[in-house]
Motif scaffolding. Structure first.
Motif, PDB file in Angstrom:
ATOM      1  N   ALA A 269       0.854  -1.174   0.000  1.00  0.00           N
ATOM      2  CA  ALA A 269       0.000   0.000   0.000  1.00  0.00           C
ATOM      3  C   ALA A 269       0.895   1.229   0.000  1.00  0.00           C
ATOM      4  CB  ALA A 269      -0.924   0.002   1.216  1.00  0.00           C
ATOM      5  N   GLY A 270       0.957   1.897  -1.135  1.00  0.00           N
ATOM      6  CA  GLY A 270       1.873   3.017  -1.261  1.00  0.00           C
ATOM      7  C   GLY A 270       3.306   2.553  -1.140  1.00  0.00           C
ATOM      8  N   ASP A 271       4.048   3.139  -0.222  1.00  0.00           N
ATOM      9  CA  ASP A 271       5.443   2.769   0.005  1.00  0.00           C
ATOM     10  C   ASP A 271       5.606   1.823   1.188  1.00  0.00           C
ATOM     11  OD1 ASP A 271       6.296   4.390  -2.097  1.00  0.00           O
ATOM     12  OD2 ASP A 271       6.368   6.159  -0.808  1.00  0.00           O
ATOM     13  N   GLU A 272       4.534   1.177   1.570  1.00  0.00           N
ATOM     14  CA  GLU A 272       4.566   0.317   2.752  1.00  0.00           C
ATOM     15  C   GLU A 272       4.174  -1.113   2.420  1.00  0.00           C
ATOM     16  OE1 GLU A 272       3.448   3.697   6.113  1.00  0.00           O
ATOM     17  OE2 GLU A 272       1.869   2.450   5.264  1.00  0.00           O
ATOM     18  N   ASP A 311      -6.577  -1.377  -5.346  1.00  0.00           N
ATOM     19  CA  ASP A 311      -6.296   0.063  -5.305  1.00  0.00           C
ATOM     20  C   ASP A 311      -5.499   0.465  -4.067  1.00  0.00           C
ATOM     21  OD1 ASP A 311      -8.150  -0.131  -3.275  1.00  0.00           O
ATOM     22  OD2 ASP A 311      -9.549   1.339  -4.101  1.00  0.00           O
ATOM     23  N   GLU A 312      -5.178  -0.531  -3.212  1.00  0.00           N
ATOM     24  CA  GLU A 312      -4.320  -0.367  -2.031  1.00  0.00           C
ATOM     25  C   GLU A 312      -4.950   0.465  -0.913  1.00  0.00           C
ATOM     26  OE1 GLU A 312      -0.530   1.074  -3.407  1.00  0.00           O
ATOM     27  OE2 GLU A 312      -0.110  -0.722  -4.584  1.00  0.00           O
ATOM     28  N   ARG A 313      -6.238   0.746  -0.992  1.00  0.00           N
ATOM     29  CA  ARG A 313      -6.866   1.548   0.060  1.00  0.00           C
ATOM     30  C   ARG A 313      -7.263   0.684   1.253  1.00  0.00           C
ATOM     31  NH1 ARG A 313      -9.576   6.497   1.011  1.00  0.00           N
ATOM     32  NH2 ARG A 313      -9.705   6.538   3.290  1.00  0.00           N
ATOM     33  N   GLN A 314      -7.475  -0.600   1.031  1.00  0.00           N
ATOM     34  CA  GLN A 314      -7.862  -1.506   2.113  1.00  0.00           C
ATOM     35  C   GLN A 314      -6.907  -2.685   2.184  1.00  0.00           C
ATOM     36  OE1 GLN A 314     -11.820  -2.746   1.112  1.00  0.00           O
ATOM     37  NE2 GLN A 314     -12.813  -0.946   2.003  1.00  0.00           N
ATOM     38  N   VAL A 315      -6.758  -3.218   3.397  1.00  0.00           N
ATOM     39  CA  VAL A 315      -6.086  -4.490   3.628  1.00  0.00           C
ATOM     40  C   VAL A 315      -7.068  -5.412   4.336  1.00  0.00           C
ATOM     41  CG1 VAL A 315      -4.313  -5.613   5.027  1.00  0.00           C
ATOM     42  CG2 VAL A 315      -3.708  -3.640   3.631  1.00  0.00           C
ATOM     43  N   VAL A 326     -13.600 -15.061  11.339  1.00  0.00           N
ATOM     44  CA  VAL A 326     -13.643 -13.606  11.227  1.00  0.00           C
ATOM     45  C   VAL A 326     -12.669 -13.121  10.160  1.00  0.00           C
ATOM     46  CG1 VAL A 326     -12.928 -11.489  12.445  1.00  0.00           C
ATOM     47  CG2 VAL A 326     -14.475 -13.099  13.550  1.00  0.00           C
ATOM     48  N   VAL A 327     -13.073 -12.064   9.460  1.00  0.00           N
ATOM     49  CA  VAL A 327     -12.203 -11.322   8.557  1.00  0.00           C
ATOM     50  C   VAL A 327     -12.263  -9.859   8.970  1.00  0.00           C
ATOM     51  CG1 VAL A 327     -11.881 -10.518   6.181  1.00  0.00           C
ATOM     52  CG2 VAL A 327     -12.468 -12.907   6.613  1.00  0.00           C
ATOM     53  N   GLN A 328     -11.109  -9.215   9.053  1.00  0.00           N
ATOM     54  CA  GLN A 328     -11.077  -7.797   9.395  1.00  0.00           C
ATOM     55  C   GLN A 328     -10.554  -6.974   8.223  1.00  0.00           C
ATOM     56  OE1 GLN A 328      -8.964  -7.741  13.286  1.00  0.00           O
ATOM     57  NE2 GLN A 328     -10.953  -7.153  14.157  1.00  0.00           N
ATOM     58  N   VAL A 329     -11.089  -5.762   8.105  1.00  0.00           N
ATOM     59  CA  VAL A 329     -10.717  -4.843   7.033  1.00  0.00           C
ATOM     60  C   VAL A 329     -10.047  -3.627   7.661  1.00  0.00           C
ATOM     61  CG1 VAL A 329     -11.517  -3.526   5.040  1.00  0.00           C
ATOM     62  CG2 VAL A 329     -12.743  -5.606   5.735  1.00  0.00           C
ATOM     63  N   ILE A 330      -8.844  -3.303   7.170  1.00  0.00           N
ATOM     64  CA  ILE A 330      -8.079  -2.174   7.689  1.00  0.00           C
ATOM     65  C   ILE A 330      -7.987  -1.090   6.618  1.00  0.00           C
ATOM     66  CG2 ILE A 330      -5.886  -1.421   8.681  1.00  0.00           C
ATOM     67  CD1 ILE A 330      -5.352  -4.332   9.465  1.00  0.00           C
ATOM     68  N   ASP A 331      -8.276   0.146   7.004  1.00  0.00           N
ATOM     69  CA  ASP A 331      -8.088   1.286   6.121  1.00  0.00           C
ATOM     70  C   ASP A 331      -6.603   1.649   6.139  1.00  0.00           C
ATOM     71  OD1 ASP A 331      -7.746   4.341   5.732  1.00  0.00           O
ATOM     72  OD2 ASP A 331      -9.745   3.948   4.931  1.00  0.00           O
ATOM     73  N   ASP A 373     -19.076  -6.861  -1.457  1.00  0.00           N
ATOM     74  CA  ASP A 373     -18.738  -5.599  -2.105  1.00  0.00           C
ATOM     75  C   ASP A 373     -17.703  -4.914  -1.221  1.00  0.00           C
ATOM     76  OD1 ASP A 373     -18.906  -2.638  -2.487  1.00  0.00           O
ATOM     77  OD2 ASP A 373     -20.401  -3.185  -3.985  1.00  0.00           O
ATOM     78  N   THR A 374     -16.548  -4.567  -1.776  1.00  0.00           N
ATOM     79  CA  THR A 374     -15.474  -4.042  -0.939  1.00  0.00           C
ATOM     80  C   THR A 374     -15.668  -2.569  -0.573  1.00  0.00           C
ATOM     81  OG1 THR A 374     -14.123  -3.500  -2.879  1.00  0.00           O
ATOM     82  CG2 THR A 374     -13.797  -5.673  -1.871  1.00  0.00           C
ATOM     83  N   HIS A 375     -16.629  -1.905  -1.190  1.00  0.00           N
ATOM     84  CA  HIS A 375     -16.901  -0.510  -0.847  1.00  0.00           C
ATOM     85  C   HIS A 375     -17.997  -0.394   0.221  1.00  0.00           C
ATOM     86  CE1 HIS A 375     -14.273   1.119  -3.963  1.00  0.00           C
ATOM     87  NE2 HIS A 375     -14.723   0.137  -4.736  1.00  0.00           N
ATOM     88  N   THR A 376     -19.081  -1.154   0.029  1.00  0.00           N
ATOM     89  CA  THR A 376     -20.166  -1.117   1.019  1.00  0.00           C
ATOM     90  C   THR A 376     -19.938  -2.108   2.155  1.00  0.00           C
ATOM     91  OG1 THR A 376     -21.495  -2.810  -0.114  1.00  0.00           O
ATOM     92  CG2 THR A 376     -21.761  -0.505  -0.826  1.00  0.00           C
ATOM     93  N   LEU A 377     -19.039  -3.097   1.914  1.00  0.00           N
ATOM     94  CA  LEU A 377     -18.742  -4.176   2.862  1.00  0.00           C
ATOM     95  C   LEU A 377     -19.964  -5.040   3.137  1.00  0.00           C
ATOM     96  CD1 LEU A 377     -16.468  -2.198   5.360  1.00  0.00           C
ATOM     97  CD2 LEU A 377     -15.791  -3.605   3.406  1.00  0.00           C
TER      98      LEU A 377
END
Length: 402
Positions: A269-272, A311-315, A326-331, A373-377
């Motif tokens: 994600a970006g430079d990370e 798009d690297e906005r979520q992990v 369980v699945v967790q979503v990180i911004d 859906d990865t936007h509305t979850l």
């Protein structure tokens, strides 16, 4: 080139068209469709592969007779028509996604743990536990091309074979892999058709899995026997292996490890770089310029896959037993957990659609695949599948390391 009089052109064209139609009727063929929105779901209990349509959320076909798929992985030919299935029992199968048939199958070892496709698509390499080593096959025929034993000398000076893990493809028809017992990384160059192996010794204790960056430059092996990872810069292999994140767990007691993390689905994600911590309820964030530790994010359990939306906005993160429902979503911008989802019991794998608008998640013990859906979850589809595990979409055919 022959030139026909104008008066004969239309009759000749009609005859040619009739001949083509007759040929089509006489020769049954696989249904015409593009392969870009296809994928497969491994059904481990039945040794089968479900061929899926990712656009319409449906199962098109099931391919049986693939052996032990308890830890199976899948790669695709460069035209995305064929799936290469690497079974735990050492079976290597080539499956036609359009006809739903096994075109070739070989039992190439006693215990296998995955494989890779060469950059030009001509070679398939398989990582083996028993006997320890790598075998290379022609991707069209599955005829053997080369065998490279994973040998090393133990503390008594005896020659032994090591389990091979973390096998990936690298630019230039090269393969890179790690030796679990030996603590080594090997680079196999097949550009000249003859195996040329470069060994990197003493890279750390018990490398258990590995990854390669999306541009094919960095190969990183996770270490099970100690904190840290081993990095090989494939642009400058002469520089040797560098240790990174060597003390991320300093002063803390490691928890019992119920399932090894997987590094193949690492997140950029970006430079990370975002990576699972071994034996800890943490996701590690590292600066990809100097590979220093930036942050440790507390999560629900011991992470298995840490995967970035395209798009690297979520992990997205799934976990080992007993927290594997369980699945967790990180911004990735705020580094905060924005959702905790429960797709079902024993979540084993996640796969994003090529542009990342949806993610497919396998819940083995609930016998289902759930699509979000990865936007509305929100859940958008559910497919019945017996003991599903790995999910693989054909866009992997055009990506390094996948």
């Amino acid at each position: 080139m022959a030139v026909f009089p104008r008066t004969l052109r239309k009759p000749l064209a009609a005859v040619a068209l009739l001949a083509v139609l007759a040929g089509c009727q006489a020769t049954p063929q696989a249904e015409l469709r593009g392969t870009g929105d296809l994928g497969v779901v491994v059904e481990r209990a039945t040794g089968s592969l479900a061929v899926v349509d990712t656009s319409h959320h449906r199962i098109l076909d099931r391919v049986e007779g693939l052996g032990d798929l308890s830890h199976a992985s899948v790669k695709f030919s460069r035209d995305a028509r064929y799936a290469f299935v690497f079974g735990r029992d050492g079976g290597l199968s080539r499956v036609d996604l359009l006809s739903g048939e096994i075109t070739h199958r070989v039992m190439q070892s006693g215990n296998s743990i995955g494989g890779a496709i060469s950059q030009d698509g001509s070679l398939v390499a398989v990582a083996n536990y028993e006997p320890g080593g790598v075998k290379v096959f022609d991707s069209e025929t599955l005829e053997a091309v080369a065998e490279i034993p994973a040998t090393y000398r133990d503390e008594n000076g005896e020659t032994k074979r090591s389990k091979v893990v973390g096998l990936v493809d690298a630019p230039g028809n090269r393969f890179v892999y790690s030796l679990f017992e030996a603590g080594e990384i090997h680079m196999l160059d097949m550009r000249e058709g003859v195996p040329d192996v470069t060994r990197f010794r003493e890279i750390g204790e018990a490398p258990y899995d590995a990854l390669i960056g999306p541009n094919g430059r960095y190969y990183i092996a996770g270490l099970f026997g100690e904190d840290g990872l081993a990095l090989l810069d494939l642009w400058h292999p002469e520089a040797g292996v560098q240790r990174i994140l060597p003390d991320y767990g300093r002063g803390e007691e490691r928890l019992p490890v119920y399932k090894m993390p997987h590094l193949e689905g690492w997140a950029m994600a970006g430079d990370e770089a975002w990576l699972p911590a071994v034996g800890r309820h943490e996701v590690l964030v590292a600066d990809s310029d100097d590979w220093s530790l930036v942050e440790r994010i507390a999560v629900h359990g011991q992470p298995i896959f840490v995967m970035s939306r395209p798009d690297e906005r979520q992990v997205w993160v799934n976990f080992a037993h007993p927290d594997n429902n369980v699945v967790q979503v990180i911004d990735t911008e705020s580094r905060e957990i924005v959702a905790t989802l429960e797709p079902g019991e024993a979540v084993l794998h996640m796969e994003f659609t090529p542009r990342g608008e949806q993610v497919w998640i396998s819940a083995r013990d609930s016998d289902r695949v759930v699509v979000y859906d990865t936007h509305t979850l929100e859940e958008v589809a559910r497919l019945d599948s017996e003991s599903p595990s790995g999910i693989f979409f054909t866009d992997r055919a055009h990506r390094i390391g996948l």
